[in-house]
Each structure stands twice: as C-alpha cells, then as structure tokens.
Scaffold this motif. Structure first.
Motif, short mmCIF file in Angstrom:
data_model
loop_
_atom_site.label_atom_id
_atom_site.label_comp_id
_atom_site.label_asym_id
_atom_site.label_seq_id
_atom_site.Cartn_x
_atom_site.Cartn_y
_atom_site.Cartn_z
N TYR A 119 -1.65 20.86 5.63
CA TYR A 119 -1.86 18.99 4.76
C TYR A 119 -3.37 18.44 5.06
O TYR A 119 -3.58 19.31 6.19
CB TYR A 119 -0.77 18.42 5.78
CG TYR A 119 0.71 17.80 6.21
CD1 TYR A 119 1.42 17.79 4.80
CD2 TYR A 119 1.12 19.35 7.01
CE1 TYR A 119 3.14 18.38 4.64
CE2 TYR A 119 2.33 19.45 6.94
CZ TYR A 119 3.93 19.16 5.72
OH TYR A 119 5.00 19.17 5.97
N PHE A 120 -3.42 18.10 4.53
CA PHE A 120 -4.69 17.51 4.21
C PHE A 120 -4.66 16.20 4.00
O PHE A 120 -4.24 15.49 2.79
CB PHE A 120 -5.75 18.06 2.41
CG PHE A 120 -5.71 19.99 3.06
CD1 PHE A 120 -6.34 20.31 4.18
CD2 PHE A 120 -4.78 20.38 2.38
CE1 PHE A 120 -6.82 21.87 4.02
CE2 PHE A 120 -4.63 21.44 2.59
CZ PHE A 120 -5.39 22.56 3.71
N PRO A 121 -5.87 14.95 4.09
CA PRO A 121 -6.95 15.28 5.61
C PRO A 121 -6.39 15.44 6.50
O PRO A 121 -7.73 15.94 6.84
CB PRO A 121 -7.68 13.70 4.34
CG PRO A 121 -5.57 13.65 4.70
CD PRO A 121 -4.97 13.53 4.67
N ALA A 122 -5.64 15.69 7.23
CA ALA A 122 -5.52 16.24 8.49
C ALA A 122 -4.36 16.61 8.05
O ALA A 122 -3.51 16.66 7.90
CB ALA A 122 -5.19 15.11 9.31
N PRO A 123 -3.75 17.43 9.58
CA PRO A 123 -2.45 18.43 9.74
C PRO A 123 -1.22 17.23 10.38
O PRO A 123 0.12 17.44 9.34
CB PRO A 123 -3.33 19.64 11.18
CG PRO A 123 -4.40 19.37 11.06
CD PRO A 123 -4.87 18.17 10.56
N SER A 124 -1.69 16.10 11.10
CA SER A 124 -0.92 15.70 11.54
C SER A 124 -1.09 13.71 12.24
O SER A 124 -1.77 14.22 11.96
CB SER A 124 0.00 16.06 12.27
OG SER A 124 -0.08 16.75 13.51
N GLY A 125 0.08 13.55 12.38
CA GLY A 125 -0.64 11.87 12.68
C GLY A 125 -0.75 11.23 11.46
O GLY A 125 -1.41 11.49 10.15
N GLN A 126 -1.17 9.81 11.74
CA GLN A 126 -1.63 8.94 10.75
C GLN A 126 -2.41 9.33 9.88
O GLN A 126 -2.92 8.92 8.61
CB GLN A 126 -1.52 7.22 11.34
CG GLN A 126 -2.46 6.66 10.81
CD GLN A 126 -0.30 6.23 9.72
OE1 GLN A 126 0.70 6.73 10.05
NE2 GLN A 126 -0.57 5.28 8.45
N LYS A 128 0.79 -1.40 -0.18
CA LYS A 128 0.46 -0.54 0.27
C LYS A 128 1.10 1.24 -0.19
O LYS A 128 1.66 0.89 0.86
CB LYS A 128 -1.42 0.08 0.95
CG LYS A 128 -0.55 0.37 2.74
CD LYS A 128 -1.43 0.48 3.85
CE LYS A 128 -0.74 0.96 4.67
NZ LYS A 128 -1.44 0.77 5.77
N VAL A 129 0.14 2.91 -0.46
CA VAL A 129 1.16 3.41 -0.36
C VAL A 129 0.14 4.42 0.31
O VAL A 129 -0.93 4.79 0.39
CB VAL A 129 1.08 4.01 -2.24
CG1 VAL A 129 1.58 5.55 -2.23
CG2 VAL A 129 2.36 3.36 -2.65
N LEU A 130 1.03 5.55 1.36
CA LEU A 130 0.46 6.82 1.25
C LEU A 130 0.33 8.41 0.68
O LEU A 130 1.15 8.70 0.13
CB LEU A 130 0.58 6.61 3.47
CG LEU A 130 0.41 5.87 4.00
CD1 LEU A 130 1.66 6.04 5.70
CD2 LEU A 130 -0.49 5.32 4.02
N PHE A 131 -0.56 8.54 1.28
CA PHE A 131 -0.68 9.67 0.35
C PHE A 131 -1.64 11.02 0.97
O PHE A 131 -2.31 11.06 1.98
CB PHE A 131 -1.28 9.62 -1.51
CG PHE A 131 -2.57 9.36 -1.09
CD1 PHE A 131 -3.57 10.30 -1.79
CD2 PHE A 131 -2.63 8.26 -1.32
CE1 PHE A 131 -5.14 10.65 -2.17
CE2 PHE A 131 -5.14 8.00 -1.44
CZ PHE A 131 -4.81 8.89 -2.33
N ARG A 132 -1.00 12.12 0.65
CA ARG A 132 -1.94 13.09 1.13
C ARG A 132 -1.79 15.06 -0.07
O ARG A 132 -0.67 14.81 -0.68
CB ARG A 132 -1.24 13.77 2.83
CG ARG A 132 0.05 14.31 2.42
CD ARG A 132 0.86 14.41 3.45
NE ARG A 132 2.20 14.93 3.76
CZ ARG A 132 2.68 15.03 5.56
NH1 ARG A 132 2.28 14.56 6.13
NH2 ARG A 132 4.11 14.94 5.30
#
Length: 424
Positions: A126-133, A101-105
């Motif tokens: 950053y989107f969808p959220a400022p920080s964290g997983q 899997k790949v993570l993207f933002r």
C-alpha cells in the motif's frame, strides 16, 4: 454508484410543482406497450438540456502518467532504466457529497501460482504507507486533491488499485483499477551495468549465465520480464500459435510484461531462486532466516533488474564460491603437483591454468599451464560455473595428480557446455 428499483404492480409518482430529471449521459425509457407523454398547456417539448441545480454530489478518481490521463484497465510500465512509472492521482469530491472528506490510497498486488505452493507469490503493498492512518491521503469535499504517487523507493507491479474510503477508512466508496508491467533493458545496458559495478572483472562468466538463465541469447534485450511474441494455446481442443498480449491475468496469452519466472522459484534476469532456503528453513541460521524473510517481504528483485543482478552477484555467486573453495581445500590437501589437464566445454577450453577469480588465488600454485586468449579459462572456474547449476565439476584427483571431473548433472545435462556456447 448504481440503484435499481423493482415494483411488482403500479408505480405512481406525484409532484406538486415542477418535476426535473438530470443525467450526465442519456435518459432511456422502455415499455412493453405504449409510452404516453402529455402536457395540458404546451404539449410535449424536446429541447436543449438545462443546467442541473448547483448542489454538487460528484465524486471522481482520475489517474495520470506523465501528466496524461489513463483509462481504467490501462497498462503503465516500469522502465528499462529501471524506474517506476510517474503517476498522479486526482480525487475530486463535490461540496455536497455524502462525506466531508474521502480517504484514498494506492494498492499493488502481485498474485502468482508457481510450480509448488511454497513458491506462490501473494505480494500486496500500500502507498503512501503500509498501514495505519498515514497509509491514506485525504481528499476534502469541495475540491480536487492531487497526489504524486511516492513508491517509497520500492519496485512493484501486477494489479494497481486506487481505493477510496469513507472518512473512517472502513467503507470502500470507489475503485480505479489499472496494471503495472515491465520493460526489459537492452543487452548493452546490462553489460555496461556489470562493468560499472566491477562484476564482470570479478566473475568473467556472469553475463553468459544471465543470458542463458533468462532465455535472452537470441534477442536484443535481457529478459527481466516475459516478452513473448507468440504463445501456444488451446483453441477448440487444438494447439495453435497466437500473438501474445498484455492482459489482466498476466498468464499465457496475457503474459507480456510480467516477471520472468522459471521453475521452481526463479525470477528475473538472474533467475534468482530461494528454493533451497525455503525448503530448509529449519536449518537456516537466525541471520539467514531473517535475510530470507526480508527479501520475501520486499521482493524488489522480481521487478527491478538491477536489484536482481545485485543479489546474484553479492549473495548467490559468493555462496557458490565458498562451496568451491571448500571443495578445493579437500581435493588439493596434501597434493604437491597437478598434472596438465584440458577439457573443452562448448566454445571454451578449460585448462590447469591460473584463475582470475580472487577467491581462488591460493590454488593457482597447482595451475601451471598458461591460458592463450579469452577462449581458454582455468579449470577452477568450471567448478564454480557448475556449482551455480548444481553439483561439483572437479570431483577428485588421482594419486598421479590427474584431476577427475563430472561434466553432467543428475539430469544428464552439461551446464558448462551450455554456458560455453553462449555468444554475447
């Protein structure tokens, strides 16, 4: 992903069986001397390419605005409404890719060098959220994962970057860069907004100040964003006028669609300026310091013209109103009557007539003249207008009840005259 192999000597590749090469585009071979190709049985053959093997190592990022694909380096826009662009990000990961899997933002960055270091902007979100997983979206291998970008109600612009990471969120695998710029609302739209919010009925002069401060007097729009048709630039040591464009830097020739900045810390349609607060942070109350920090962390007013005007009307002008009231309390203390007074500022005549500004109602008893038409306003209002630019307009009163005024600021500029000359 690219790979370069350099061999200082002879490079020999032996294949026991077929040797196949596949390319999505071209296969190029270059030699300083001779290229030899020989087939023992059938010779050299050039024909239609075959389908590559089924193993799928593909990985791609695509971005869409209103369901139309955009290219890397494209420009999308905050609308005149205003609304953020409607974006969709598609990440396709082949079933045989290196990661399951790949993570993207989506990252937005607005970096701006202002007139002083303390006023520089370095806004990164950053989107969808400022920080964290939860700040990432997941794209499993073997499929295309789509995400309708949720800006969480925020307005952001500058450089936009889709970042794709390994599953642990540590290794950047790929980036897709594009740019967010802004479109200006028409004067009619802005004036209608002022009316709908009852801003104009509170402070009759506010639209004039907006047009003046944003440099919008001679155009059909209100400039939340720069929209120069031409700019001056140096070409081979000579100053020339050239057409302005959209561009990655957002400065000079490439300034179109970037936030309207004015020295030293002014932004947007209302030229919202927190210079005084930033220079005197130690003097701020805890509440004021927290408010300044909040607006600096969420600078919607730089990209959203409605938010910009709301701050002007609900924070900046009320601050000046309080200063004007304090000045009136001092000047009119112990005064029984004020002599009739008239002063022309541009196309507006200021008189000792009652003010329509609610906060000044207590001082209308000293204003015994009558206004005749929209071009005549209370001298009390002139005090508030000058305070917005800096300094008091009404500076005192003689023992005979004659008002004393100061038309020009410390730079010798008559702000009231400037505002009085603005044609809506």
């Amino acid at each position: 992903m690219s790979r370069i192999r350099i061999v200082k000597g002879t490079y020999t590749k032996v294949t026991h069986g077929n040797h196949n090469m596949y390319s999505r585009e071209n296969i190029n071979a270059f030699a300083n001397n001779i290229i030899k190709e020989k087939g023992e049985e059938e010779g050299v053959r050039h024909g239609d390419p075959e389908t590559p093997p089924s193993n799928d190592l593909s990985f791609s990022i695509k971005v869409f605005q209103d369901n139309s694909e955009i290219k890397e380096g494209a420009y999308v826009f905050i609308s005149e409404v205003p609304e953020m662009p409607k974006l969709r990000i598609d990440v396709t990961v082949g079933k045989d890719y290196n990661y399951k899997k790949v993570l993207f933002r989506l990252k937005t960055a607005f970096v701006f060098k202002a007139s002083e270091v303390m006023f520089n902007r370095n806004d990164v979100d950053y989107f969808p959220a400022p920080s964290g997983q939860s700040s990432f979206r997941e794209a499993p291998a073997g499929q295309t994962s789509s995400w309708e970008v949720d800006f969480r109600g925020l307005f952001r612009g500058g450089t936009a970057i889709v970042e794709a990471y390994s599953a642990d969120g540590k290794t950047v695998l790929k980036k897709f860069v594009f740019y967010i710029r802004g479109k200006n609302p028409s004067k009619t739209v802005v004036k209608d907004y002022l009316v709908s919010k009852q801003y104009l009925s509170r402070y009759w002069f506010v639209f004039k100040i907006i047009l003046s401060e944003s440099g919008s007097e001679n155009v059909t729009v209100v400039r939340q964003f720069w929209d120069p048709e031409y700019v001056k630039t140096k070409v081979k040591g000579k100053t020339k006028v050239v057409a302005a464009e959209y561009g990655p830097s957002g400065r000079g020739l490439e300034s179109k669609g970037m936030p309207n900045y004015g020295f030293p810390d002014g932004w947007g349609a209302g030229q919202i300026d927190f210079a005084a607060e930033k220079r005197n942070k130690s003097a701020l109350s805890k509440e004021a310091a927290a408010a300044l920090e909040a607006v600096d962390k969420n600078p919607d007013y730089i990209w959203n013209w409605k938010e910009n005007i709301d701050i002007k009307m609900n924070k900046k002008i009320p601050e000046k109103v309080r200063m004007a009231v304090a000045q009136f309390n001092k000047i009119f203390k112990g005064i029984k009557t004020v002599a009739s007074f008239t002063q022309l500022e541009g196309l507006i005549t200021y008189k000792t007539c009652p003010s329509t500004i609610a906060e000044f109602a207590a001082f209308n008893k000293f204003m015994t003249d009558t206004a005749s038409g929209d071009s005549e306003k209370s001298i009390l209002d002139a005090e508030l207008i000058k305070l917005y630019n800096g300094g008091h307009y009404i500076t005192g009163i003689t023992n005979k009840g004659v008002l004393q005024i100061s038309q020009k600021n410390s730079l010798g500029f008559d702000y009231n005259e400037r505002i009085g000359n603005v044609k809506e």
